[in-house]
Scaffold this motif. Structure first.
Motif, short mmCIF file in Angstrom:
data_model
loop_
_atom_site.label_atom_id
_atom_site.label_comp_id
_atom_site.label_asym_id
_atom_site.label_seq_id
_atom_site.Cartn_x
_atom_site.Cartn_y
_atom_site.Cartn_z
N PRO A 5 48.14 26.24 14.84
CA PRO A 5 47.08 26.00 15.81
C PRO A 5 45.77 26.71 15.31
N ASN A 6 45.77 27.73 14.46
CA ASN A 6 44.46 27.99 13.75
C ASN A 6 43.97 27.24 12.57
N HIS A 7 44.50 26.27 12.19
CA HIS A 7 44.39 25.44 10.93
C HIS A 7 43.58 24.35 11.08
N ILE A 8 42.63 24.02 10.67
CA ILE A 8 41.99 22.95 10.60
C ILE A 8 42.45 21.99 9.52
N ILE A 218 32.84 17.90 15.06
CA ILE A 218 32.85 19.55 15.58
C ILE A 218 32.89 19.56 17.18
N ALA A 219 32.41 18.80 17.75
CA ALA A 219 32.91 18.82 19.39
C ALA A 219 34.10 18.52 19.64
N ALA A 220 34.93 17.73 18.79
CA ALA A 220 36.21 17.42 19.01
C ALA A 220 37.22 18.80 18.70
N VAL A 221 36.77 19.43 17.44
CA VAL A 221 37.36 20.71 17.15
C VAL A 221 37.19 21.67 18.22
N GLN A 222 35.91 21.73 18.64
CA GLN A 222 35.74 22.95 19.88
C GLN A 222 36.50 22.65 21.25
N ARG A 226 42.66 19.54 15.83
CA ARG A 226 43.04 20.25 14.86
C ARG A 226 43.03 19.52 13.43
N GLN A 227 42.50 18.37 13.50
CA GLN A 227 42.36 17.37 12.36
C GLN A 227 41.25 16.85 12.40
N VAL A 228 40.56 16.81 11.26
CA VAL A 228 39.23 15.96 10.97
C VAL A 228 39.33 15.15 9.81
N GLU A 229 39.12 13.70 10.11
CA GLU A 229 39.17 12.49 9.24
C GLU A 229 37.57 12.48 8.67
N CYS A 230 37.70 12.48 7.32
CA CYS A 230 36.29 12.49 6.76
C CYS A 230 36.13 12.15 5.22
N THR A 231 35.07 12.01 4.78
CA THR A 231 35.02 11.52 3.33
C THR A 231 34.19 12.36 2.51
N ILE A 232 34.23 12.28 1.19
CA ILE A 232 33.13 12.97 0.24
C ILE A 232 31.94 12.24 0.35
N VAL A 247 31.23 19.14 7.79
CA VAL A 247 32.24 19.74 8.49
C VAL A 247 32.54 21.08 8.16
N SER A 248 33.26 20.91 6.92
CA SER A 248 33.67 22.35 6.18
C SER A 248 32.58 23.69 6.14
N MET A 249 31.25 23.19 5.78
CA MET A 249 30.43 24.12 6.01
C MET A 249 29.92 24.77 7.21
N ILE A 250 30.00 23.64 8.24
CA ILE A 250 29.77 24.33 9.55
C ILE A 250 30.92 25.18 10.19
#
Length: 385
Positions: A5-8, A218-222, A226-232, A247-250
């Motif tokens: 639960p603490n891992h994104i 980020i609002a979803a994570v808050q 616990r999973q974020v779908e993203c691209t480079i 997302v990673s740097m935020i």
């Protein structure tokens, strides 16, 4: 599937959603090259393709499955038996296979895309998850256009697919429509109203049509995703997807606000992988793009340069080396102050006294007004004068 639960969980879809951009198609060897870098970067899941869509996509999923060791390899399908069978076939060599299936959740999609009813769509969703589950243990379900879906119906759908065996439920803002508080409260509503929600990971998949993909993720994570779908580089259809590096740097910069949340991402690879994806996909990165843009660590205003040279943290919340850049750029323009000029002259080995520096600075300003970019040769000629 047990999850921390603490891992994104970082779900990278550069090779699927990102590759849908016209002119960005990659060959299978190119996809493998990027996938190996994504594995080194520390992503948890790579969406390798949509196997039923073309023989090339099918082959890419097969070859990526063989090439990658630790990362989950995911294949996209629609909610029908043939798509799912083809995906399972493409994933046969994956050490950790995942099938990503789903269907429209908004009344707009149900009526105008599927010409169907809520009841029928619910049945198709459950059947698809059950069928995928007969092939693989790890099944992700996407509720397409969840951003505009009725909340109570969305909760009903999510509950039904988790009961059918979904390990991840993806709540896409398919059209990039939601505001961050709307999207965040959607995730919160599901956390509070879906009784079996603890049996699955909630995933955020946001598009950038209004420039809100990162903010929405980020609002979803808050609110419990616990999973974020993203691209480079945030590449993807239309205005793109959520940017992985943002997302990673935020999460890194605001680590105290996110408590114990962590990801496996090695941010020092960002500059390298950003440039590589940009070149291979022929997609230039805008110079002012956050984190990886050419100007992201360039200081050109005299006031900023002076403050930066006195104490970096005055104007830097991220150190360039954290994202794999050697150092910040102090760019010399007509807006630059004498502190910046002194910095560059000293870098070149010239230590001028106060009066000589003042005189050189006046000549520098004349030159900078006439010329957009001042380089080392210009500085050498100024000093030699």
């Amino acid at each position: 599937m047990l999850h921390d639960p603490n891992h994104i969980y970082i779900f990278d879809t550069t090779l699927r959603d990102g590759e849908q951009v016209p002119g960005c198609q990659l060959t299978t060897p190119e996809k493998i090259d990027i996938a190996k870098d994504l594995e080194r970067l520390g992503v948890d899941i790579i969406e390798a393709g949509f196997p039923v869509s073309s023989p090339g996509d099918f082959q890419s999923v097969v070859e990526l499955s063989k090439a990658v060791d630790d990362v989950i390899i995911c294949a996209l399908t629609r909610a029908n038996k043939n798509d799912i069978d083809v995906a399972a076939d493409a994933l046969q060599y994956a050490k950790r296979p995942r099938i990503h299936t789903g269907i429209g959740a908004s009344d707009m999609h149900i009526k105008y895309k599927f010409n169907s009813t809520r009841e029928e769509i619910l049945e198709r969703a459950v059947a698809a998850v059950r069928h995928a589950k007969s092939h693989v243990e790890d099944v992700e379900f996407y509720a397409e256009d969840a951003g505009r879906a009725d909340l109570a119906f969305l909760a009903q759908m999510v509950e039904a697919v988790i009961a059918a065996g979904a390990t991840v439920v993806n709540i896409p803002d398919t059209n990039g429509y939601c505001l961050p508080d709307q999207y965040g409260s959607k995730i919160k509503y599901l956390k509070e109203h879906v009784k079996n929600i603890d049996q699955a990971i909630i995933s955020a998949h946001c598009h950038n049509d209004l420039g809100l993909a990162t903010a929405n993720s980020i609002a979803a994570v808050q609110n419990g995703a616990r999973q974020v779908e993203c691209t480079i580089n945030g590449i993807g259809e239309r205005a793109g997807n959520t940017s992985l590096e943002e997302v990673s740097m935020i999460l890194k910069v605001h680590h105290q606000a996110f408590g114990n949340l962590t990801s496996n991402i090695d941010s020092t690879m960002f500059t390298y992988i950003s440039r590589k994806v940009s070149e291979m996909m022929n997609m230039p990165v805008q110079p002012n793009k956050a984190i990886v843009g050419r100007n992201a660590f360039a200081h050109s205003s005299g006031i900023h340069q002076d403050g930066f040279l006195k104490h970096r943290e005055n104007y830097e919340i991220i150190r360039p080396e954290d994202v794999g850049l050697e150092e910040a750029d102090i760019i010399l323009t007509a807006r630059s102050g004498r502190h910046a000029l002194k910095h560059h002259l000293e870098r070149l080995g010239y230590h001028l006294d106060k009066d000589t520096l003042a005189d050189t600075y006046q000549r520098f300003l004349v030159l900078a007004d006439a010329k957009k970019n001042i380089d080392d040769e210009d500085l050498l000629s100024l000093v030699q004068q």
